[in-house]
Design an enzyme around this catalytic site. Sequence first.
Site, PDB file in Angstrom:
ATOM      1  N   ASP A  42       0.792  -1.300  -0.076  1.00 10.66           N
ATOM      2  CA  ASP A  42      -0.055   0.063   0.028  1.00 10.66           C
ATOM      3  C   ASP A  42       0.940   1.213   0.156  1.00 10.66           C
ATOM      4  O   ASP A  42       2.086   1.339   0.671  1.00 10.66           O
ATOM      5  CB  ASP A  42      -0.928   0.019   0.945  1.00 10.66           C
ATOM      6  N   HIS A  70     -10.520  -5.297  -2.803  1.00  7.94           N
ATOM      7  CA  HIS A  70      -9.192  -5.715  -2.390  1.00  7.94           C
ATOM      8  C   HIS A  70      -9.197  -5.969  -1.046  1.00  7.94           C
ATOM      9  O   HIS A  70      -9.913  -5.638  -0.254  1.00  7.94           O
ATOM     10  CB  HIS A  70      -8.252  -4.472  -2.516  1.00  7.94           C
TER      11      HIS A  70
HETATM   12  P1  AMP Z   1      -9.754   1.360   0.436  1.00  8.85           P
HETATM   13  O1  AMP Z   1      -9.813   2.741   1.135  1.00  8.85           O
HETATM   14  O2  AMP Z   1     -10.080   0.257   1.325  1.00  8.85           O
HETATM   15  O3  AMP Z   1     -10.503   1.271  -0.760  1.00  8.85           O
HETATM   16  O4  AMP Z   1      -8.214   0.906   0.113  1.00  8.85           O
HETATM   17  C1  AMP Z   1      -7.476   1.628  -0.891  1.00  8.85           C
HETATM   18  C2  AMP Z   1      -6.082   1.691  -0.401  1.00  8.85           C
HETATM   19  O5  AMP Z   1      -5.367   1.726  -1.748  1.00  8.85           O
HETATM   20  C3  AMP Z   1      -5.616   2.749   0.244  1.00  8.85           C
HETATM   21  O6  AMP Z   1      -4.935   2.134   1.643  1.00  8.85           O
HETATM   22  C4  AMP Z   1      -4.564   3.586  -0.442  1.00  8.85           C
HETATM   23  O7  AMP Z   1      -3.691   3.783   0.196  1.00  8.85           O
HETATM   24  C5  AMP Z   1      -4.339   2.616  -1.352  1.00  8.85           C
HETATM   25  N1  AMP Z   1      -3.876   2.693  -2.771  1.00  8.85           N
HETATM   26  C6  AMP Z   1      -4.219   4.080  -3.278  1.00  8.85           C
HETATM   27  N2  AMP Z   1      -3.613   4.129  -4.625  1.00  8.85           N
HETATM   28  C7  AMP Z   1      -2.567   3.397  -4.405  1.00  8.85           C
HETATM   29  C8  AMP Z   1      -1.265   2.927  -5.166  1.00  8.85           C
HETATM   30  N3  AMP Z   1      -1.272   3.694  -6.378  1.00  8.85           N
HETATM   31  N4  AMP Z   1      -0.520   2.175  -4.984  1.00  8.85           N
HETATM   32  C9  AMP Z   1      -0.633   1.350  -3.835  1.00  8.85           C
HETATM   33  N5  AMP Z   1      -1.561   1.466  -3.141  1.00  8.85           N
HETATM   34  C10 AMP Z   1      -2.642   2.641  -3.319  1.00  8.85           C
END
Ligand code: AMP
Length: 115
Positions: free
Chosen positions: A32, A101
């Site tokens: 993440d 996810h």
């Molecule tokens: P959620 O809030 O459960 O939808 O989780 C989405 C997660 O994706 C969050 O913890 C973000 O920090 C992570 N995230 C967003 N963009 C990216 C990216 N480009 N690479 C890795 N993680 C990401």
Amino acid sequence: MMMADNLFLKIINKELKANVVHEDDQCLAFTDVRPQAPVHVLIIPRKVIRTHDDLGEEDKALIGHLHLVAVQLAKKLNLTDGYRLVLNCKERAGQTVPHLHLHLLGGRAMTWPPG
Ligand code: AMP
């Protein structure tokens, strides 16, 4: 709040870089970008499924596979003392990316209830 673009599809299609820690024919796992624990990995299916609520009978094996990959990664990442799996379903629960996810979190003690 609207969910953002499907950034994870861009990662699957290699249009966006990620630190990939596991890849197979059904899923991908990567760290993440805003880690909430010393270990914070996202496990995503290659198949586009917007939310947990969109899972169907046909996804039974796939969702099982994601969990087994979490077990494998927890071992690989030495989360022997335990870990937390989180799946936020829809905006009200904190989902920001419209692609199902699993968050694999570990490396520190966790508290309950979650915020
Ligand atoms: P959620 O809030 O459960 O939808 O989780 C989405 C997660 O994706 C969050 O913890 C973000 O920090 C992570 N995230 C967003 N963009 C990216 C990216 N480009 N690479 C890795 N993680 C990401």
